[in-house]
Write a protein that holds these residues in place. Structure first.
Motif, PDB file in Angstrom:
ATOM      1  N   THR A 165      12.547  45.167  59.687  1.00 14.62           N
ATOM      2  CA  THR A 165      12.385  46.131  60.770  1.00 14.62           C
ATOM      3  C   THR A 165      11.544  47.167  59.975  1.00 14.62           C
ATOM      4  OG1 THR A 165      14.236  47.696  60.071  1.00 14.62           O
ATOM      5  CG2 THR A 165      14.720  45.945  61.635  1.00 14.62           C
ATOM      6  N   PRO A 166      10.899  47.797  60.762  1.00 11.44           N
ATOM      7  CA  PRO A 166      10.063  49.207  60.203  1.00 11.44           C
ATOM      8  C   PRO A 166      10.616  49.825  59.544  1.00 11.44           C
ATOM      9  CG  PRO A 166       9.384  48.941  62.751  1.00 11.44           C
ATOM     10  CD  PRO A 166      10.661  47.887  62.586  1.00 11.44           C
ATOM     11  N   LEU A 167      11.787  50.390  59.470  1.00  8.78           N
ATOM     12  CA  LEU A 167      12.525  51.399  58.719  1.00  8.78           C
ATOM     13  C   LEU A 167      13.039  50.581  57.375  1.00  8.78           C
ATOM     14  CD1 LEU A 167      14.031  54.022  57.991  1.00  8.78           C
ATOM     15  CD2 LEU A 167      15.976  52.935  59.137  1.00  8.78           C
ATOM     16  N   ASN A 168      13.438  49.316  57.620  1.00  9.37           N
ATOM     17  CA  ASN A 168      13.905  48.501  56.180  1.00  9.37           C
ATOM     18  C   ASN A 168      12.633  48.179  55.458  1.00  9.37           C
ATOM     19  OD1 ASN A 168      16.754  48.405  56.788  1.00  9.37           O
ATOM     20  ND2 ASN A 168      16.679  46.238  57.609  1.00  9.37           N
ATOM     21  N   TYR A 169      11.462  47.780  56.181  1.00 10.29           N
ATOM     22  CA  TYR A 169      10.171  47.522  55.465  1.00 10.29           C
ATOM     23  C   TYR A 169       9.937  48.747  54.539  1.00 10.29           C
ATOM     24  CZ  TYR A 169       5.934  46.366  53.851  1.00 10.29           C
ATOM     25  OH  TYR A 169       4.907  46.074  53.082  1.00 10.29           O
ATOM     26  N   THR A 170       9.988  49.877  55.274  1.00  7.22           N
ATOM     27  CA  THR A 170       9.549  51.011  54.504  1.00  7.22           C
ATOM     28  C   THR A 170      10.310  51.244  53.285  1.00  7.22           C
ATOM     29  OG1 THR A 170       8.743  52.031  56.588  1.00  7.22           O
ATOM     30  CG2 THR A 170       8.976  53.603  54.678  1.00  7.22           C
ATOM     31  N   LEU A 171      11.562  51.069  53.587  1.00  6.99           N
ATOM     32  CA  LEU A 171      12.370  51.619  52.579  1.00  6.99           C
ATOM     33  C   LEU A 171      12.711  50.542  51.411  1.00  6.99           C
ATOM     34  CD1 LEU A 171      15.436  53.337  54.283  1.00  6.99           C
ATOM     35  CD2 LEU A 171      13.605  54.233  53.124  1.00  6.99           C
ATOM     36  N   LEU A 172      12.576  49.219  51.882  1.00  3.26           N
ATOM     37  CA  LEU A 172      13.158  48.253  50.923  1.00  3.26           C
ATOM     38  C   LEU A 172      12.296  47.043  50.491  1.00  3.26           C
ATOM     39  CD1 LEU A 172      16.614  47.493  52.711  1.00  3.26           C
ATOM     40  CD2 LEU A 172      16.400  48.703  50.581  1.00  3.26           C
ATOM     41  N   ALA A 173      11.121  47.053  51.176  1.00  7.26           N
ATOM     42  CA  ALA A 173      10.008  46.094  50.886  1.00  7.26           C
ATOM     43  C   ALA A 173       9.782  45.787  49.190  1.00  7.26           C
ATOM     44  CB  ALA A 173       8.722  46.566  51.535  1.00  7.26           C
ATOM     45  N   PRO A 174       9.724  46.821  48.373  1.00 11.49           N
ATOM     46  CA  PRO A 174       9.579  46.301  47.205  1.00 11.49           C
ATOM     47  C   PRO A 174      10.695  45.476  46.571  1.00 11.49           C
ATOM     48  CG  PRO A 174       9.068  48.512  47.365  1.00 11.49           C
ATOM     49  CD  PRO A 174       9.731  48.099  48.397  1.00 11.49           C
ATOM     50  N   TRP A 175      11.841  45.676  47.244  1.00  7.59           N
ATOM     51  CA  TRP A 175      12.957  44.936  46.610  1.00  7.59           C
ATOM     52  C   TRP A 175      13.475  43.884  47.262  1.00  7.59           C
ATOM     53  CZ3 TRP A 175      12.259  47.640  42.805  1.00  7.59           C
ATOM     54  CH2 TRP A 175      11.826  49.037  42.757  1.00  7.59           C
ATOM     55  N   MET A 176      12.769  43.300  48.330  1.00 11.67           N
ATOM     56  CA  MET A 176      13.090  42.083  49.350  1.00 11.67           C
ATOM     57  C   MET A 176      12.158  41.245  48.638  1.00 11.67           C
ATOM     58  SD  MET A 176      12.541  43.791  52.928  1.00 11.67           S
ATOM     59  CE  MET A 176      13.953  43.427  53.994  1.00 11.67           C
ATOM     60  N   HIS A 177      12.474  40.104  48.741  1.00 16.18           N
ATOM     61  CA  HIS A 177      11.610  38.750  48.410  1.00 16.18           C
ATOM     62  C   HIS A 177      11.741  37.583  49.331  1.00 16.18           C
ATOM     63  CE1 HIS A 177      12.139  40.916  44.604  1.00 16.18           C
ATOM     64  NE2 HIS A 177      11.292  40.587  44.192  1.00 16.18           N
ATOM     65  N   ALA A 178      10.898  36.744  49.171  1.00 18.09           N
ATOM     66  CA  ALA A 178      10.895  35.715  50.024  1.00 18.09           C
ATOM     67  C   ALA A 178      11.136  34.408  49.391  1.00 18.09           C
ATOM     68  CB  ALA A 178       9.180  35.479  50.615  1.00 18.09           C
ATOM     69  N   GLY A 179      12.186  34.435  48.918  1.00 17.81           N
ATOM     70  CA  GLY A 179      12.781  32.897  48.377  1.00 17.81           C
ATOM     71  C   GLY A 179      13.106  33.217  47.071  1.00 17.81           C
ATOM     72  N   GLY A 193      19.951  45.526  41.852  1.00 16.70           N
ATOM     73  CA  GLY A 193      19.537  45.844  43.359  1.00 16.70           C
ATOM     74  C   GLY A 193      18.762  44.905  43.965  1.00 16.70           C
ATOM     75  N   MET A 194      17.461  44.253  43.329  1.00 16.19           N
ATOM     76  CA  MET A 194      16.851  43.409  43.936  1.00 16.19           C
ATOM     77  C   MET A 194      17.589  42.104  44.260  1.00 16.19           C
ATOM     78  SD  MET A 194      13.248  43.248  41.642  1.00 16.19           S
ATOM     79  CE  MET A 194      13.119  44.620  40.571  1.00 16.19           C
ATOM     80  N   VAL A 195      18.518  41.974  43.310  1.00 15.45           N
ATOM     81  CA  VAL A 195      19.455  40.384  43.571  1.00 15.45           C
ATOM     82  C   VAL A 195      20.332  40.848  44.756  1.00 15.45           C
ATOM     83  CG1 VAL A 195      21.373  39.329  42.737  1.00 15.45           C
ATOM     84  CG2 VAL A 195      19.232  39.771  41.148  1.00 15.45           C
ATOM     85  N   VAL A 196      21.033  41.992  44.859  1.00 15.53           N
ATOM     86  CA  VAL A 196      21.800  42.392  45.807  1.00 15.53           C
ATOM     87  C   VAL A 196      21.072  42.343  47.166  1.00 15.53           C
ATOM     88  CG1 VAL A 196      22.948  44.419  47.056  1.00 15.53           C
ATOM     89  CG2 VAL A 196      23.671  43.527  44.834  1.00 15.53           C
ATOM     90  N   VAL A 197      19.801  43.031  47.276  1.00 14.65           N
ATOM     91  CA  VAL A 197      19.055  42.823  48.555  1.00 14.65           C
ATOM     92  C   VAL A 197      18.559  41.505  48.954  1.00 14.65           C
ATOM     93  CG1 VAL A 197      16.635  43.734  49.454  1.00 14.65           C
ATOM     94  CG2 VAL A 197      17.973  45.398  48.293  1.00 14.65           C
ATOM     95  N   TYR A 198      18.121  40.606  47.708  1.00 15.43           N
ATOM     96  CA  TYR A 198      18.039  39.494  48.290  1.00 15.43           C
ATOM     97  C   TYR A 198      19.170  38.566  48.774  1.00 15.43           C
ATOM     98  CZ  TYR A 198      17.024  34.433  47.366  1.00 15.43           C
ATOM     99  OH  TYR A 198      16.743  33.127  47.374  1.00 15.43           O
ATOM    100  N   PHE A 199      20.158  38.770  48.451  1.00 19.26           N
ATOM    101  CA  PHE A 199      21.408  38.167  48.858  1.00 19.26           C
ATOM    102  C   PHE A 199      22.068  38.747  50.210  1.00 19.26           C
ATOM    103  CE2 PHE A 199      21.930  36.396  44.620  1.00 19.26           C
ATOM    104  CZ  PHE A 199      21.864  34.956  44.732  1.00 19.26           C
ATOM    105  N   VAL A 200      21.742  39.937  50.441  1.00 25.83           N
ATOM    106  CA  VAL A 200      22.084  40.564  51.541  1.00 25.83           C
ATOM    107  C   VAL A 200      21.110  40.020  52.821  1.00 25.83           C
ATOM    108  CG1 VAL A 200      22.378  42.777  52.924  1.00 25.83           C
ATOM    109  CG2 VAL A 200      23.310  42.724  50.733  1.00 25.83           C
TER     110      VAL A 200
END
Length: 192
Positions: free
Chosen positions: A29-43, A17-24
């Protein structure tokens, strides 16, 4: 024979899931941050470091505690590690699974200390036992240095690197130690 309980499916599902979120790379946005922040990465470096620690420690912890308690832990903790610093005003908004990896560190460190103490008590001088003990000791050294750097950065003894959410790291570390404490009260120190 390998059973379904032997496969760390929660670890691998979340890593995927982390890899998918990274590539997508969804827009923040406020909603994406609330739901996906732990799985988003900065590089790439950020996700690679988190995945390496998460897969190694996560698979081991999942096997140790079972998939359901592990699933609850790995879903709840990263949100707490990212949002508690903001809510309690000791950190800023951030993203990534570093809080989760530090929580796993906070849990694994005392577990390995207890295991090493048990092994030393019943030490038998054979090559396998010595190798396992040295392996545990090496992992403990790595985890203690990583944890100590987080504490030093959090309290201001070391500079905070730019782009690193030290407050999320520290929150995760504390939550992992608390999870160990809670499990040791419920199940005993050795089985925590």
């Amino acid at each position: 024979m390998v059973t379904i309980n032997d496969v760390p499916w929660v670890t691998f599902a979340l890593a995927t899931g982390m890899v998918v979120v990274y590539f997508v790379s969804p827009a923040i946005t406020p909603l994406n941050y609330t739901l996906l922040a732990p799985w988003m990465h900065a590089g790439f470096g950020h996700i690679w470091q988190n995945l390496l620690v998460f897969v190694v420690l996560g698979a081991w912890v999942e096997h140790r505690v079972g998939w359901l308690p592990f699933l609850f832990f790995v879903v709840m903790i990263p949100y707490l590690a990212l949002h508690l610093p903001v809510v309690l005003e000791y950190g800023e908004l951030s993203r990534g699974a570093s809080g989760l990896t530090m929580a796993l560190t906070g849990y694994v460190f005392p577990v390995l200390l207890v295991d090493l103490a048990k092994r030393i008590e019943s030490f038998e001088c054979d090559a396998k036992e010595v190798a396992v003990g040295l392996g545990i000791l090496l992992v403990l050294v790595y985890l203690s240095v990583d944890s100590w750097m987080t504490v030093q950065r959090f309290v201001g003894l070391e500079p905070r690197p730019g782009g690193v959410s030290v407050s999320s790291h520290m929150t995760g570390l504390v939550l992992g130690v608390l999870w160990f404490g809670w499990r040791s009260v419920r199940q005993g120190l050795v089985d925590a």
